[in-house]
Design an enzyme around this catalytic site. Structure first.
Site, PDB file in Angstrom:
ATOM      1  N   ASP A 346      -0.328  -3.275   3.118  1.00 19.03           N
ATOM      2  CA  ASP A 346       1.118  -3.042   3.076  1.00 19.03           C
ATOM      3  C   ASP A 346       1.632  -3.021   4.503  1.00 19.03           C
ATOM      4  O   ASP A 346       0.852  -2.866   5.437  1.00 19.03           O
ATOM      5  CB  ASP A 346       1.394  -1.638   2.520  1.00 19.03           C
ATOM      6  CG  ASP A 346       1.179  -1.557   1.040  1.00 19.03           C
ATOM      7  OD1 ASP A 346       1.134  -2.597   0.408  1.00 19.03           O
ATOM      8  OD2 ASP A 346       1.055  -0.421   0.543  1.00 19.03           O
ATOM      9  N   ASN A 764     -46.831   7.390   3.896  1.00 25.59           N
ATOM     10  CA  ASN A 764     -45.566   6.914   3.327  1.00 25.59           C
ATOM     11  C   ASN A 764     -44.472   7.969   3.389  1.00 25.59           C
ATOM     12  O   ASN A 764     -43.300   7.659   3.558  1.00 25.59           O
ATOM     13  CB  ASN A 764     -45.765   6.471   1.881  1.00 25.59           C
ATOM     14  CG  ASN A 764     -46.563   5.186   1.809  1.00 25.59           C
ATOM     15  OD1 ASN A 764     -46.910   4.624   2.849  1.00 25.59           O
ATOM     16  ND2 ASN A 764     -46.856   4.734   0.615  1.00 25.59           N
TER      17      ASN A 764
HETATM   18  P1  ATP Z   1       5.549  -2.048   1.932  1.00 23.13           P
HETATM   19  O1  ATP Z   1       5.425  -2.815   0.649  1.00 23.13           O
HETATM   20  O2  ATP Z   1       4.954  -2.740   3.072  1.00 23.13           O
HETATM   21  O3  ATP Z   1       5.191  -0.619   1.839  1.00 23.13           O
HETATM   22  P2  ATP Z   1       8.353  -1.569   1.667  1.00 23.13           P
HETATM   23  O4  ATP Z   1       8.388  -0.099   1.736  1.00 23.13           O
HETATM   24  O5  ATP Z   1       9.473  -2.284   2.327  1.00 23.13           O
HETATM   25  O6  ATP Z   1       7.085  -2.166   2.315  1.00 23.13           O
HETATM   26  P3  ATP Z   1       8.980  -1.379  -1.038  1.00 23.13           P
HETATM   27  O7  ATP Z   1       8.794   0.074  -1.003  1.00 23.13           O
HETATM   28  O8  ATP Z   1       8.539  -2.156  -2.215  1.00 23.13           O
HETATM   29  O9  ATP Z   1       8.281  -2.029   0.175  1.00 23.13           O
HETATM   30  O10 ATP Z   1      10.513  -1.660  -0.757  1.00 23.13           O
HETATM   31  C1  ATP Z   1      11.088  -2.923  -0.949  1.00 23.13           C
HETATM   32  C2  ATP Z   1      12.507  -2.941  -0.467  1.00 23.13           C
HETATM   33  O11 ATP Z   1      13.250  -2.011  -1.229  1.00 23.13           O
HETATM   34  C3  ATP Z   1      12.689  -2.498   0.972  1.00 23.13           C
HETATM   35  O12 ATP Z   1      12.585  -3.568   1.853  1.00 23.13           O
HETATM   36  C4  ATP Z   1      14.085  -1.939   0.965  1.00 23.13           C
HETATM   37  O13 ATP Z   1      15.029  -2.973   1.118  1.00 23.13           O
HETATM   38  C5  ATP Z   1      14.205  -1.358  -0.411  1.00 23.13           C
HETATM   39  N1  ATP Z   1      13.910   0.070  -0.412  1.00 23.13           N
HETATM   40  C6  ATP Z   1      12.842   0.692   0.088  1.00 23.13           C
HETATM   41  N2  ATP Z   1      12.900   2.001  -0.123  1.00 23.13           N
HETATM   42  C7  ATP Z   1      14.053   2.232  -0.780  1.00 23.13           C
HETATM   43  C8  ATP Z   1      14.671   3.393  -1.309  1.00 23.13           C
HETATM   44  N3  ATP Z   1      14.137   4.575  -1.216  1.00 23.13           N
HETATM   45  N4  ATP Z   1      15.851   3.244  -1.927  1.00 23.13           N
HETATM   46  C9  ATP Z   1      16.403   2.037  -2.071  1.00 23.13           C
HETATM   47  N5  ATP Z   1      15.868   0.921  -1.604  1.00 23.13           N
HETATM   48  C10 ATP Z   1      14.708   0.994  -0.957  1.00 23.13           C
END
Ligand code: ATP
Length: 939
Positions: A346, A764
């Protein structure tokens, strides 16, 4: 009102039949503030820890009996029986037989102890990663280990959480729970807080209850704990799911196969020796002596000390890994980690620090910048370099308000005395300063911090406008939505991936109210998003809509929204990750980034960390969905960054990599990452941010969520593997030498068996066993991460190890047989000399075998002090056997003269010289063919 402390329930009522108020009353808990500290302490004493008592499913007797099902031990038991019969017939005390039985018993007992210790150690390690829960006590939300829960606690349930105790639901928003652990039913059950059920409702249909060990798949809820530990429904089930797995490791399986080969090989050799011996004599006269020879050979071939050494090595490996923050949940991972060829990681939190700070907010009319560090809610707003008062910027306030409402994190001030108190005056030299801590998702916490910088506090905003509905964030939807109650109506707020939120907007907020969103403006917003992402910034989009009613399905009103703006936050790459990626490259391991974030953000961070070069591309989840299986295979061969992926893409990527014979380690934290974690050869869950479900599915947990820890664990895995190979070749080389020496005696016409079973057992177990244990402690050889990974399927004899063992075994036998033939004519002590030569030769072998290609003089003698002590202790013990009369009698040895001892030393040292010469020869061969580097003879 806070209820009085005391025991809530004398006999457990049918909780599902009670209203919420009645439940709270019965549990003597405050439905708004939770228990008081005093109540908690009292109940912890009364109910004990909230833990299940693990059982392995096999009875202690079964475990013990299993130890003796090993073919080598069975052969030893047979040998003991024959040996006892021979001794009794000759009117002697059957000490060989007793010693063999003792060793068999010890081996079995040791195996039993090791197995139960391994179980306990694994259980203890698992506890280290035991889930923590968010509870409300004294009106304050706090994170505590699940084991500290007591009846009456108010616990927050979120997607991915494994429910920590049985309880009555006080709130349930879209709450879906998988109760397979309890009912066997894999389909999610929708939960409801506001219902009362008849007394005879089945367990699987108690919608207003949630049970320990089941998993929240979606939604949010609050649980009023009704029972904990063994009093829960899961606790009542006899054999528990918490049982520790004790599956044999690939190595143990290989060792069992090796046992078969050795046993059948030695039986064949015994047959040859007996037949040749009888043919040579032409009659049955030497039968008894041939039988004795056979018994010695059978004992010699079994590496009695090996199982214990292997178990200890794996245990040491697990300990070393946990010291480096990698917690092993399944033992085979210890030895297979070294085979990893591809790591799929990730981004957020693993390759980056996951310490988010909001740095930019872009509305319809302005581009704001924020200052400040960490989670301290102090900082200023700027627009085009000029300071801005947020109170005078309604567009900015609108975005910040939206992010506070659409938020499940908590920002808490912990007041601590700061500065040094002057001991002579009672007055502190500085006023107390708060330290700030966050609970929940760092992305959301960063938004609370930004809002607090503009004086917007979550608690007071939520009090004015309570949340009435919500759809929590999930990696699939990539957004979160809430409905709040405002004066005169309701309002929905949505925040999430900018592209997805913008798709659902048709208007944009401006100073006058709103205007229609033209294609041009839409493109402008996406361009700004791309520009921010290309800097490595994590970007969220925020939108809103007024509503007149509470929607029955929130997803349906996530359209025709009004766009409020973009929020950009900084999440720095971990500096140690950069180095770890480089180490992986040197070690022949590919690093892939698989993230839910924007493609450009992912590419910027991946470039910074060296995962991809300046011209490499990234692929988005959408493109993956469209790809055929063949296209996917081609893609995973070359592409290292995957953005905007959903959990199911992760599964496809692992499968495609595995089809190309890659040995894949995959990280994951969400509920839906579980299938990919299970599919991966090494599934890795996050200790801090990971959901319980992902941890349950994993082979290893990163206690610090750090990518560098994966690489450290792989290094330890490689060390474990090379140490195992090191002592296997050490031990088995000597076994082969012993067998051949014993077999040669009757064929060469020597009158007696050179080694008794007792002496062989001694060799052994003691003279081979102690140094082998020390070799298991050998630290990493330099360059362990400069070689390509070894194949997990390769046999233990691969890379020249089998050939080495045979070479060394034959050399052992030749030197000993030559000495035996010479001294047999001159001294009656020749058998003790054979025994001593073989033992002492192994000491030299142990010192030489430490390194594969470095000479003894080139290795640091102090880097493994255990070996020094093991060799010294073994030599002293061997001399004790020669010069202590009681031991001499028992082991059938004689006191060697000084000259005899020198002869033994001289012949013994030949092995060390041979191993050193081999190293020089292989170095020379490697040097003479630089264009075709050859692996070291054995690793
Ligand atoms: P990774 O998969 O590497 O952990 P990540 O945290 O960006 O990365 P996700 O958690 O799947 O992956 O988040 C995907 C997308 O969702 C993010 O890029 C962001 O735009 C949005 N996002 C992340 N956290 C939140 C949240 N708490 N509320 C709303 N949208 C969010």
């Amino acid at each position: 009102m806070i209820p009085a402390a005391g025991s809530p329930v004398s006999s457990a009522p049918a909780w599902h039949t009670l209203t919420l108020a009645a439940t709270a009353q019965k549990l003597q808990t405050d439905p708004d503030r939770g228990l008081t500290t005093q109540q908690v302490l009292q109940r912890q004493q009364e109910y004990g820890p909230n833990e299940l008592i693990a059982t392995s499913g096999r009875s202690r007797w079964q475990v013990l009996l299993d130890q003796f099902s090993n073919i080598m031990l069975l052969m030893l038991i047979a040998v003991a029986a024959v040996s006892a019969a021979l001794a009794i017939e000759e009117g002697e005390f059957p000490k060989d037989a007793l010693a063999i039985l003792l060793i068999v018993g010890l081996n079995g007992g040791l195996g039993y102890l090791q197995e139960s210790r391994a179980e306990k150690a694994l259980a203890a390690l698992k506890k280290l990663a035991s889930p923590s829960v968010r509870v409300e006590r004294d009106g304050l939300w706090q994170e505590i280990p699940a084991s500290k829960l007591v009846p009456g606690d108010r616990v927050l349930l979120e997607a991915g959480v494994q429910i920590p105790a049985d309880g009555r639901l006080a709130e349930a928003v879209n709450l879906q729970v998988r109760e397979a652990a309890l009912t066997g039913e894999a389909v999610a059950v929708v939960k409801q807080a506001d219902c009362v059920l008849p007394a005879d409702t089945e367990l699987g249909e108690r919608r207003n209850m949630a049970f320990m060990g089941t998993e929240v798949l979606q939604g949010r809820g609050i649980l009023l704990v009704t029972s904990t530990g063994m009093r829960t429904e899961l606790g009542k089930v006899a054999t528990l799911l918490q049982s520790v797995e004790t599956e044999p490791t690939p190595l143990q399986r290989r060792m069992n196969q090796l046992g078969n080969v050795l046993v059948f090989g030695s039986l064949a050799l015994v047959a040859v020796v007996v037949v040749v011996g009888l043919l040579q004599a032409g009659n049955m006269a030497p039968f008894t002596s041939l039988l004795e020879t056979s018994l010695s050979m059978a004992v010699a071939v079994v590496p009695e000390g090996l199982p214990a050494v292997i178990t200890v090595t794996l245990a040491i490996g697990t300990q070393r890994m946990v010291r480096r923050n990698a917690l092993i949940r399944r033992l085979p991972a210890v030895e297979t980690l070294g085979s990893v060829t591809t790591i799929c990681s990730d981004k957020t939190g693993t390759l980056t620090e996951n310490k988010m700070v909001v740095t930019e907010i872009v509305t319809a009319s302005h581009h704001y910048h924020l200052t400040g560090t960490g989670y301290i809610p102090q900082g200023s707003f700027y627009c085009r370099g000029e300071p801005v008062d947020p109170q005078g910027a309604p567009d900015l306030l609108a975005v910040l308000r939206a992010t506070v409402f659409c938020n499940d994190a908590l920002l808490q001030a912990n007041i601590q005395p700061a500065g040094v108190r002057n001991p002579r005056s009672a007055v502190s030299s500085q006023p107390p300063s708060p330290t700030w801590s966050i609970l929940g998702d760092p992305t959301e916490a960063a938004l609370l911090v930004a809002a607090a910088k503009a004086n917007l506090q979550k608690a007071s905003l939520q009090e004015q406008c309570p949340r009435v509905q919500e759809l929590p964030f999930s990696s699939e939807r990539k957004r979160m939505s809430v409905v709040i109650q405002e004066k005169g109506g309701f309002r929905v707020y949505v925040k999430g991936s900018p592209e997805l939120v913008l798709e659902r907007c048709d208007r944009i907020q401006n100073a006058e109210g709103w205007r229609w969103l033209s294609e041009e403006v839409r493109q402008d917003i996406l361009n700004t998003n791309d520009q921010m992402a290309a800097q490595g910034t994590r970007v969220l989009g925020v939108a809103t809509l007024e509503l007149e009613w509470i929607p029955s399905n929130l997803e349906e009103v996530e359209q025709n929204l009004i766009w409020l703006g973009l929020v950009g936050m900084h999440d720095a790459p971990r500096p140690e990750a950069r180095e770890a990626v480089a180490r992986c490259q040197a070690a022949g391991i590919r690093t892939l980034m698989i993230t839910g974030d924007h493609q450009l953000t992912a590419v910027a961070i991946a470039r910074d960390l060296g995962i991809i070069g300046p011209d490499d591309r990234a692929v988005e989840g959408r493109a993956l969905s469209r790809m055929s299986a063949d296209e996917l295979l081609e893609t995973v061969r070359t592409v290292n960054v995957y953005a905007r992926v959903a959990p199911e893409h992760k599964l496809r990527i692992v499968q495609a990599l595995q089809k190309q014979n890659q040995f894949v380690a995959m990280t994951g934290d969400g509920v839906n990452d579980a299938p990919a974690l299970r599919q991966a050869d090494i599934g890795i869950a996050m200790g801090i941010t990971g959901t319980d479900v992902s941890k349950e599915a994993s082979d290893m947990v990163l206690l610090d969520d750090n990518f560098a820890t994966i690489v450290a664990a792989i290094e330890e895995g490689r060390v474990v593997y090379s140490n195992i190979r090191r002592f296997v070749k050490y031990i088995l080389g000597s076994n082969i030498g012993e067998v051949l020496t014993v077999a040669a005696a009757p064929i060469l016409g020597l009158g007696a068996v050179p080694l008794t079973p007792l002496q062989i057992l001694w060799m052994n177990l003691v003279t081979d066993g102690l140094p082998a244990l020390a070799l298991a402690m050998e630290p990493a050889e330099p360059g362990v991460m400069d070689k390509p990974p070894f194949s997990p399927k390769e046999s233990i004899f691969a890379q020249g190890l089998g050939a080495y063992m045979v070479r060394i075994g034959v050399f052992f036998a030749i030197t000993t047989i030559i000495m035996m033939l010479i001294v047999e004519n001159y001294t009656l002590h020749w058998r003790t000399m054979v025994f001593t030569t073989l033992c002492v030769a192994q000491m030299g072998h142990a010192v030489a075998v430490r390194s594969n290609n470095k000479l003894i003089v080139e290795t640091n003698p102090f880097s493994n002090p255990y070996l020094f002590w093991a060799v010294l202790a073994t030599l002293l013990l061997q001399f004790a056997l020669l010069y202590v009369p009681f031991l001499r009698n028992f082991f059938g040895t004689e006191a060697l003269t000084r000259d005899e001892l020198w002869i033994c030393m001289g012949f013994s040292s030949l092995i060390m010289v041979w191993v050193e010469m081999e190293k020089l020869y292989f170095r020379w061969r490697q040097g003479s063919r630089p264009s075709q580097p050859e692996p070291a003879p054995t690793t």
